[in-house]
Design a protein around this motif. Structure first.
Motif, short mmCIF file in Angstrom:
data_model
loop_
_atom_site.label_atom_id
_atom_site.label_comp_id
_atom_site.label_asym_id
_atom_site.label_seq_id
_atom_site.Cartn_x
_atom_site.Cartn_y
_atom_site.Cartn_z
N TYR A 38 0.83 -1.21 0.00
CA TYR A 38 0.00 0.00 0.00
C TYR A 38 0.86 1.26 0.00
O TYR A 38 0.50 2.26 -0.63
CB TYR A 38 -0.95 0.00 1.19
N VAL A 206 -3.68 7.57 10.95
CA VAL A 206 -3.47 6.72 9.76
C VAL A 206 -4.60 5.71 9.61
O VAL A 206 -4.95 5.32 8.48
CB VAL A 206 -2.10 6.03 9.81
N GLY A 210 -6.43 6.54 6.38
CA GLY A 210 -6.08 5.49 5.43
C GLY A 210 -7.24 4.54 5.15
O GLY A 210 -7.51 4.19 3.99
N ARG A 214 -9.13 4.08 1.54
CA ARG A 214 -9.17 2.73 0.96
C ARG A 214 -10.61 2.33 0.63
O ARG A 214 -10.90 1.78 -0.44
CB ARG A 214 -8.55 1.73 1.94
N GLY A 263 -3.63 8.92 1.41
CA GLY A 263 -4.45 8.03 2.21
C GLY A 263 -4.03 6.58 2.08
O GLY A 263 -4.00 5.84 3.07
N ALA A 266 -0.97 6.12 3.98
CA ALA A 266 -1.32 6.10 5.41
C ALA A 266 -1.84 4.72 5.81
O ALA A 266 -1.53 4.23 6.90
CB ALA A 266 -2.37 7.17 5.71
N PHE A 267 -2.61 4.09 4.91
CA PHE A 267 -3.10 2.75 5.23
C PHE A 267 -1.94 1.76 5.30
O PHE A 267 -1.97 0.80 6.09
CB PHE A 267 -4.12 2.27 4.20
#
Length: 280
Positions: A38, A206, A210, A214, A263, A266-267
């Motif tokens: 990711y 996050v 995230g 997602r 994002g 962040a995931f």
């Protein structure tokens, strides 16, 4: 000891074996591997947002190709594939014996774990196949694969309904993922008490950001599949790469894609937090 007691004892031993140290390590390694993918997808999407991406794909295939180009890239791909296999085995154990927590034995949770096992087993196989020399595996364009699958499905009897329902399921799953992130449902799966206040705040940033992004990406991809079914045009369905690029075509321009890219990255960081604090 009666038969019921023996059966319960056997199930207890099987459950303990399923949650052995090896599976614990495998699950955490899998979260690290998911985080790498990711994070790389987010970085590739950022490149697209600020330029044309240099021909790179902002999807799992692009991430695999990016790793392969680095020094010792093939070794890293083997490690990534094995780690994802560990994730798959952990999900299989959850499907067979239930998840950690008081409601881990619910049939719905076991079914979801089984679905995740199939997904991570496929991803692990594709990464390992690529590392073993099958360059057509794992790094293929998600957009072309989506077009091909959608085109074949639309030719079946009731094909548009099948594609439309599949798109609705993906879109619904995306909205569900986003809702759970916004509601911080992940708290019950993490050892929050072991984190300092500052770490908890960082994990929430996050995790919420995230996870929501997602979910939005999944929901958008599902929406494109529904459009393909309604208009009977396979090209309307989009893989991860084209779905991300579509954000740059909105009135917000590339800045929305940049936000989505951040994002997804962040995931990736949230996945690493899971590797450290997840209840396995």
């Amino acid at each position: 000891m009666n038969t019921n007691a023996l059966s319960m004892s056997a199930r207890g031993q099987a459950r303990r074996a399923a949650r052995s140290r090896a599976l614990d390590v495998g699950a955490r390694a899998g979260f690290v591997a998911r985080g790498v993918i990711y994070l790389l997808v987010g970085i590739l999407a950022l490149r697209i947002g600020f330029s044309d991406g240099g021909g790179k794909q902002a999807d799992r295939g692009g991430a695999i190709a990016e790793i392969a180009e680095k020094p010792f890239g093939n070794v890293l791909l083997w490690a990534l594939g094995i780690a994802l296999a560990g994730m798959a085995l952990w999900r299989l154990s959850e499907a067979a014996f239930g998840q950690a927590g008081p409601d881990g034995d619910k049939a719905t949770k076991r079914a979801m774990a089984a679905g995740r096992f199939v997904f991570y087993a496929f991803v692990s196989y594709s990464v390992i196949s690529y590392a073993a020399g099958d360059k057509g595996s794992g790094s293929g364009s998600s957009d072309k694969q989506t077009d091909d699958v959608t085109a074949r499905a639309l030719e079946w009897p009731g094909g548009p309904w099948i594609v439309g329902i599949a798109g609705a399921v993906v879109a619904g799953a995306g909205l569900w993922i986003a809702f759970r992130a916004l509601a911080r449902k992940y708290h019950k799966h993490l050892k929050m008490a072991e984190m300092s206040k500052r770490v908890r705040q960082a994990v929430d940033v996050v995790g919420v950001f995230g996870g929501t992004v997602r979910g939005v990406v999944f929901a958008t991809a599902g929406g494109f599949a529904i459009a393909a079914a309604v208009q009977h045009e396979p090209g309307r369905a989009k893989g991860m790469d084209d779905t991300l690029r579509s954000f740059a075509e909105t009135p917000a321009g590339p800045w929305l894609l940049v936000l989505v890219a951040l994002g997804l990255a962040a995931f990736g960081l949230f996945s690493w937090a899971n590797a450290r604090w997840r209840k396995v």
